[in-house]
Design a protein around this motif. Structure first.
Motif, short mmCIF file in Angstrom:
data_model
loop_
_atom_site.label_atom_id
_atom_site.label_comp_id
_atom_site.label_asym_id
_atom_site.label_seq_id
_atom_site.Cartn_x
_atom_site.Cartn_y
_atom_site.Cartn_z
N ARG A 8 9.15 -13.74 23.05
CA ARG A 8 8.26 -12.78 23.69
C ARG A 8 8.70 -11.35 23.43
NH1 ARG A 8 8.11 -15.23 29.15
NH2 ARG A 8 8.52 -17.08 27.98
N TRP A 9 9.84 -11.17 22.76
CA TRP A 9 10.29 -9.83 22.48
C TRP A 9 9.96 -9.38 21.07
CZ3 TRP A 9 10.71 -7.16 26.48
CH2 TRP A 9 10.95 -7.84 27.68
N LEU A 10 9.12 -10.11 20.40
CA LEU A 10 8.72 -9.70 19.07
C LEU A 10 8.08 -8.32 18.99
CD1 LEU A 10 7.43 -12.54 16.80
CD2 LEU A 10 9.45 -11.14 16.59
N PRO A 11 7.41 -7.84 20.04
CA PRO A 11 6.82 -6.50 19.90
C PRO A 11 7.87 -5.49 19.53
CG PRO A 11 6.75 -7.26 22.18
CD PRO A 11 7.12 -8.42 21.34
N VAL A 12 9.11 -5.79 19.84
CA VAL A 12 10.21 -4.93 19.48
C VAL A 12 10.21 -4.65 18.00
CG1 VAL A 12 12.71 -4.90 19.39
CG2 VAL A 12 11.54 -5.83 21.37
N LEU A 13 9.72 -5.59 17.24
CA LEU A 13 9.80 -5.47 15.79
C LEU A 13 8.86 -4.41 15.26
CD1 LEU A 13 9.76 -9.24 14.89
CD2 LEU A 13 11.64 -7.82 15.65
N LEU A 14 7.97 -3.97 16.06
CA LEU A 14 6.92 -3.10 15.55
C LEU A 14 7.04 -1.70 16.11
CD1 LEU A 14 4.38 -5.85 16.10
CD2 LEU A 14 5.07 -4.99 13.88
N ILE A 15 6.89 -0.79 15.23
CA ILE A 15 7.04 0.60 15.63
C ILE A 15 5.74 1.34 15.36
CG2 ILE A 15 8.28 2.73 15.20
CD1 ILE A 15 10.57 1.07 14.24
N GLY A 16 5.34 2.15 16.31
CA GLY A 16 4.13 2.95 16.10
C GLY A 16 4.45 4.23 15.36
N LEU A 17 3.42 4.87 14.90
CA LEU A 17 3.60 6.11 14.16
C LEU A 17 4.10 7.22 15.07
CD1 LEU A 17 0.76 6.91 11.67
CD2 LEU A 17 3.21 7.16 11.36
N PRO A 110 -0.42 -9.92 18.19
CA PRO A 110 -1.14 -9.02 19.11
C PRO A 110 -0.32 -7.79 19.47
CG PRO A 110 -0.56 -11.08 20.17
CD PRO A 110 -0.23 -11.24 18.74
N ARG A 133 1.36 3.14 29.36
CA ARG A 133 2.59 2.75 28.67
C ARG A 133 3.72 3.77 28.74
NH1 ARG A 133 1.35 -1.75 25.90
NH2 ARG A 133 -0.87 -2.12 25.81
N ASP A 155 9.38 -2.45 29.13
CA ASP A 155 10.63 -2.82 28.52
C ASP A 155 10.50 -3.01 27.02
OD1 ASP A 155 13.10 -3.03 29.55
OD2 ASP A 155 13.12 -5.22 29.46
N ARG A 159 12.48 -0.80 24.03
CA ARG A 159 13.44 -1.34 23.07
C ARG A 159 13.20 -0.77 21.68
NH1 ARG A 159 15.93 -6.04 24.78
NH2 ARG A 159 15.87 -6.94 22.71
N GLU A 179 14.51 6.77 18.29
CA GLU A 179 14.47 5.32 18.35
C GLU A 179 15.61 4.79 19.19
OE1 GLU A 179 13.84 3.40 14.54
OE2 GLU A 179 12.94 5.25 13.79
N ALA B 157 6.93 3.68 10.17
CA ALA B 157 6.48 2.49 10.88
C ALA B 157 6.83 1.24 10.08
CB ALA B 157 4.97 2.52 11.11
N GLY B 158 7.06 0.19 10.74
CA GLY B 158 7.37 -1.07 10.07
C GLY B 158 8.31 -1.89 10.91
N PRO B 159 8.39 -3.15 10.61
CA PRO B 159 9.25 -4.02 11.41
C PRO B 159 10.72 -3.75 11.14
CG PRO B 159 8.23 -5.25 9.63
CD PRO B 159 7.75 -3.85 9.50
N LYS B 160 11.51 -3.72 12.17
CA LYS B 160 12.95 -3.61 11.95
C LYS B 160 13.70 -4.13 13.17
CE LYS B 160 13.44 0.93 11.52
NZ LYS B 160 14.08 2.26 11.45
N PRO B 187 3.32 -12.62 21.92
CA PRO B 187 3.45 -11.63 22.99
C PRO B 187 2.28 -10.66 22.96
CG PRO B 187 5.34 -11.60 21.49
CD PRO B 187 4.29 -12.43 20.85
N LEU B 192 2.67 -13.99 27.32
CA LEU B 192 2.53 -14.86 26.15
C LEU B 192 1.08 -15.25 26.04
CD1 LEU B 192 5.71 -17.07 26.21
CD2 LEU B 192 5.02 -15.41 24.49
N TRP B 193 0.47 -14.86 24.94
CA TRP B 193 -0.98 -14.99 24.80
C TRP B 193 -1.33 -15.92 23.66
CZ3 TRP B 193 -3.24 -13.27 20.17
CH2 TRP B 193 -4.63 -13.23 20.14
#
Lengths: 202, 784
Positions: A8-17, A110, A133, A155, A159, A179, B157-160, B187, B192-193
């Motif tokens: 459920r913490w995958l959103p962490v992987l994504l960064i906005g502009l 998502p 947010r 949260d 992250r 960051e 931007a990008g996954p890290k 998520p 969890l969707w």
């Protein structure tokens, strides 16, 4: 079997502009008023990124196109050529030779849709969405200027970002991203101009 | 020779000694009962009833481990037409369940668990690659690799995950995303969707706090869920809440068992006592028969609990029918005792003893034959029933004459019942007799020809249909791995197991690309084989060296790569880490002198793909395709056939015993049982009821009990009181097994139905074949 605690913490992987905005209703309303609601905006950018392991900031330049509610095209020209396309549904990174470095799909992710939504809300002056947010502090400067500091409320976003600073007038002129991992970027926009609507949506 | 007085004194002494000895045993049982009910260890798991797989014990171990893992978890999906509505409904459900923190605890996604898992894997990041990454690293040129590293570094931007230098090409987030593909839930806004079947769903995970189940049959978790469902529907009309988990099954099983134990146990107890009252019109027989039943059941429970680790609920439900069988001995005693002077009671007991003992012997043998099948559940039922009968028998023999001092006048009803034997037609070897038998044989033959068989694990399932439907729906929506169809991978050591998994996965990847299955979950995805780790580490080291050169050229600074662990990630390290939490059940580790793992498959809704999956294991050393459903069915079939053979052997053995006791008249005791059993089967054929393992088991028991009626009629020819006892025994046995036919467990229902039909038929048939005894009258039956 049903539990995926890490996932459920995958959103962490994504960064906005970039991002921005409001808690004090007055400030929010005023900044919205000052921002130009042009549907299409283009300009150049200069980015100074401080990255762990590098003594000097990493400089890059390029141009961008923002088509409100549809997408962002972010083209790096120097020191190498690459592009990043961000729409409501996808995030696509491409190298100069056209090979895709990565592609993320919001139907599968998502969290990406949430980040994109955030970005579009920011640029479209959709304060209600952003205020969900971020905690927003800031001040108005002179007749046209303003400066905001955004602190993530949830949260997952915390992250990724420690803090986001925005400065601008009719347009957003500078975005500072701090960051969570200690890296930071300072992005300055120049040559901002409203441009005609692109012929077809991507 | 002893003089009569000396003999009498001796027999009085031995009577007292017997009664006292039995009293000591009963006290021991009572003490144990007290302990048992205080710390009741009852088993509700259906799989615990099933036999070990004698060909491959690792399969059973795998099944057990997968079942245990689910343990106390409760998964819940709340769905509505759109995302905001789904969030509202889920919030309402959560609020409703927040009022039940003593029962259910929400499993929040905890960031710490993710952080610690991330930190655990970080030293080995360089050797964790997806198949696609491996391909890319092998074929990408230095330009492409360098370009990607620059983008990773410069783009905003990008996954890290972590710092750039930890992962210059951004490989790690992709590896994690591939791990994320193991579930459909994603998520979204901190929840969890998933979107499926026209709805947006939110997955909520709970953990049940109650350790066992309520013997009272209460279902608190189920009720709390009903409240949550109502709350969700109140806020969002049309919202759905689907929940599933072992706690729900356990509650349903406990509630059902509690209900059935009362209907079957108390129902037959009440019926038996009423019967005793109507027949004897005296409180003493009621008290004594109840006493024998009580001691029988208590002893049965105690011995079962001592012999087996845990007593299964189905054993108790089945055991409740014992009440209807164990009362026979008491009935026989009182039927004979009626109208006799009290001082005759010892002599009477001695006269009854051979018949009672023979009846006990055949019944106990039949019950114990049930236990020949290596079904742990059946063994429990066999031990339970055999011990129960023995204890009831001993109570009657040791205590009844001592406690039964008063007068017991003959009642009108008993007289009438006893006399009814005289009017019952008797089969004679004449034209009419043979024609009747021929007609019966035709009827039986025609019925048997229509009999079908069915060997299916569903016989053992008694879960409410709505629970099974919920399980299906949730499994379908979430694409959960199937717990009954999987691959079992075996090897000489952990490394070989992981290598073999890797080979199997290459085949499965092709099937996945072809859409045969949605995905799989393998230990080697989280713990790659050491050989794989070495190759992958070399691949990333080479590519990242190129990446760093490109970055050095562009930035003018010498970029350095993070350090990684030198030795590979080992199974022991992985198992001890939080990373293993969700996969631990799939790693069986060492079993005997081999190592095993389980590879689970997701998205198996279509049984037609099973042959393809079975074929994927072919030719791969140490990989076997396991279909537990099919395996259990074939096992049940094997035992059904085995029981058939055993039944024939049982008839032969009983015939030998009867021949030894009754010589040429032995057929009179056995034929009614054989005919009654065959007629029952024929009726099943006509009714379209399938033949199952459990019918075969019931036939075995019918042999043990049905022959009793014949034995009593042969032991006491023309004796109305024997017939009275048989009649009473028949009615009560019938009642308790008939009540068993009400059980929601298909196996018990089939068993009960066979017993019900068989008992009635044998009971009706037995007097037809009684020996001719025209001079017999009721009054002279037990005259000295």
């Amino acid at each position: 079997m049903l539990n995926m605690p890490w996932y459920r913490w995958l959103p962490v992987l994504l960064i906005g502009l970039s991002s921005l905005l409001v808690t004090a209703a007055d400030l929010a309303t005023e900044v919205t008023k000052r921002l130009d609601p042009a549907p299409v905006l283009r300009g150049d950018f200069e980015q100074r990124k401080t990255v762990g392991g590098f003594k000097q900031p990493l400089l890059s330049r390029g141009d961008f196109l923002l088509w409100r509610d549809h997408g962002v095209l972010w083209q790096t020209r120097k020191p190498f050529a690459a592009s990043l396309v961000l729409t409501r549904k996808t995030l696509l990174a491409r190298q100069a030779d056209g090979s895709a470095a990565y592609r993320l799909d919001s139907r599968a992710q998502p969290a990406l849709a949430a980040v994109n939504e955030l970005l579009f809300a920011l640029l479209g002056g959709d304060i209600a969405t952003l205020a969900k947010r971020f905690r927003i502090e800031g001040e108005l400067q002179g007749k046209e200027g303003w400066q905001l500091q955004l602190t993530p409320l949830d949260d997952g976003l915390a992250r990724v970002f420690q803090r986001v600073r925005l400065r601008g007038d009719r347009y957003v002129r500078q975005v500072d991203l701090e960051e969570a991992n200690g890296d930071s970027s300072q992005i300055r926009f120049e040559q901002l101009r409203q441009a005609p609507r692109p012929p077809t949506p991507r | 020779m002893l003089n009569p007085e000396e003999g009498a004194a001796r027999s009085v002494r031995s009577r007292r000694w017997l009664a006292l000895a039995w009293a000591v045993v009963v006290l021991g049982i009572l003490a144990h009962q007290f302990q048992f009910w205080r710390a009741s260890r009852l088993d509700t798991d259906v799989l615990a009833l099933l036999p070990e797989d004698e060909q491959n014990p690792a399969v059973s171990a795998a099944g057990r481990q997968l079942a245990d893992q689910a343990g106390r978890q409760l998964a819940m999906l709340v769905g509505a037409d759109d995302w905001p509505a789904a969030k509202q409904a889920a919030a309402a459900a959560r609020t409703a369940l927040a009022g039940h923190t003593d029962l259910l605890q929400i499993q929040a996604g905890d960031a710490q668990a993710f952080d610690s898992t991330l930190a655990f894997y970080r030293p080995w990041r360089d050797r964790l690659l997806t198949p696609a990454q491996r391909d890319w690293l092998r074929q990408a040129g230095p330009e492409e690799v360098g370009g990607r590293a620059l983008m990773q570094l410069y783009q905003p931007a990008g996954p890290k995950l972590g710092e750039w230098r930890d992962d210059p090409l951004g490989l790690w987030p992709q590896w994690w995303e591939a791990r994320g593909q193991e579930t459909r839930a994603r998520p979204r806004d901190g929840q969890l969707w998933l979107r499926a079947e026209g709805r947006d769903w939110i997955l909520l995970n709970y953990r049940s706090r109650s350790a066992g189940f309520a013997a009272s049959g209460e279902t608190p978790v189920t009720e709390a869920l009903a409240q949550a469902r109502a709350a969700a529907a109140a806020v969002v009309p049309g919202a759905r809440l689907v929940a599933i988990g072992v706690p729900l099954y356990a509650e349903a099983a406990a509630a059902q068992a509690s209900r059935e134990m009362s209907t079957i146990g108390y129902g037959s107890l009440a019926a038996v006592l009423l019967l005793v009252w109507l027949t004897f019109r005296s409180l003493r027989p009621i008290a004594l028969v109840a006493l024998s039943l009580l001691i029988g059941c208590a002893a049965a429970l105690s011995v079962t609990a001592l012999l087996f680790e845990r007593v299964h609920l189905i054993t108790l439900v089945f055991g409740a029918s014992l009440v209807g069988v164990a009362e026979d001995y008491g009935f026989h005693y009182f039927a004979a005792r009626q109208g006799q002077p009290p001082e005759q009671r010892w002599r009477l007991m001695r006269a009854l003893l051979p018949g009672l003992a023979l009846a006990l012997l055949t019944s106990v043998l039949a019950y114990l034959a049930l236990g020949l099948a290596p079904f742990p559940g059946l063994r429990q039922m066999a031990v339970f029933s055999a011990v129960g009968l023995l204890a009831a028998f001993l109570t009657v023999v040791c205590w009844f004459p001592a406690l039964d001092g008063g007068q017991l006048p003959r009642t009108v009803l008993a007289d009438r019942l006893g006399r009814s034997l005289m009017r019952w037609p008797r089969w004679r070897p004449n034209r009419r007799g043979w024609l009747g038998l021929l007609g019966l044989a035709c009827f039986i033959g025609l019925g048997l020809s229509q009999l079908r068989s069915q060997d299916d694990i569903r016989q053992l399932q008694s879960a409410p249909p709505q629970l099974i439907a919920a399980q299906r729906e949730l499994g379908r929506l979430l694409g959960l791995p199937s717990p009954v169809q999987f691959y079992l991978i075996e090897g000489a050591d952990a490394e070989q197991v992981l290598q073999r998994e890797t080979t199997l996965k290459q085949r499965l990847d092709r099937l996945q690309a072809a859409g045969v299955l949605e995905g799989y979950r393998a230990v080697s995805d989280w713990l790659p084989a050491q050989s794989q780790q070495r190759t992958d580490a070399a691949l990333t080291a080479a590519a990242e060296a190129i990446a760093l050169q490109a970055v050095t050229r562009a930035s003018g600074e010498t970029a350095s790569r993070a350090d990684f662990a030198e030795p590979p990630l080992l199974p022991e390290q992985w198992l001890a880490s939080p990373a293993a939490a969700t996969l631990r059940a799939q790693w069986l580790g060492r079993q005997g002198d081999r190592y095993y793992s389980v590879l689970l498959l997701r998205g198996l809704d279509d049984n037609r793909v099973l042959p393809k999956l079975a074929a994927a294991a072919q030719g791969l050393g140490g990989v076997s395709w396991i279909d537990r459903t099919a395996q259990i069915s074939s096992l049940m079939q094997r035992y059904r056939l085995m029981m058939g053979g055993l039944l024939v052997a049982g008839y032969a053995a009983v015939l030998l015993v009867l021949l030894w006791r009754f010589r040429r008249a032995a057929w009179r005791a056995l034929l009614p049982t054989a005919l009654g059993s065959l007629l029952t089967l024929a009726l099943f054929g006509y009714l379209g009821e399938p033949l199952q393992l459990f019918n075969a088991l019931a036939l075995l028991l019918l042999l043990g009990m049905g022959v009793d009626y014949g034995i009593f009629l042969l032991e006491h020819p023309g004796d109305g009181s024997a017939w009275l006892a048989v009649a009473l025994a028949g009615v009560s046995t019938l009642l308790s097994f008939g009540l068993l036919a009400l059980s929601a467990t298909p196996a018990l229902r089939a068993f009960g139905l066979t017993m019900l039909l068989g008992e009635v038929l044998i009971w009706l048939l037995t007097p037809f074949f009684r020996p001719a005894h025209p001079a017999a009258t009721l009054s002279r039956s037990h005259a000295p």
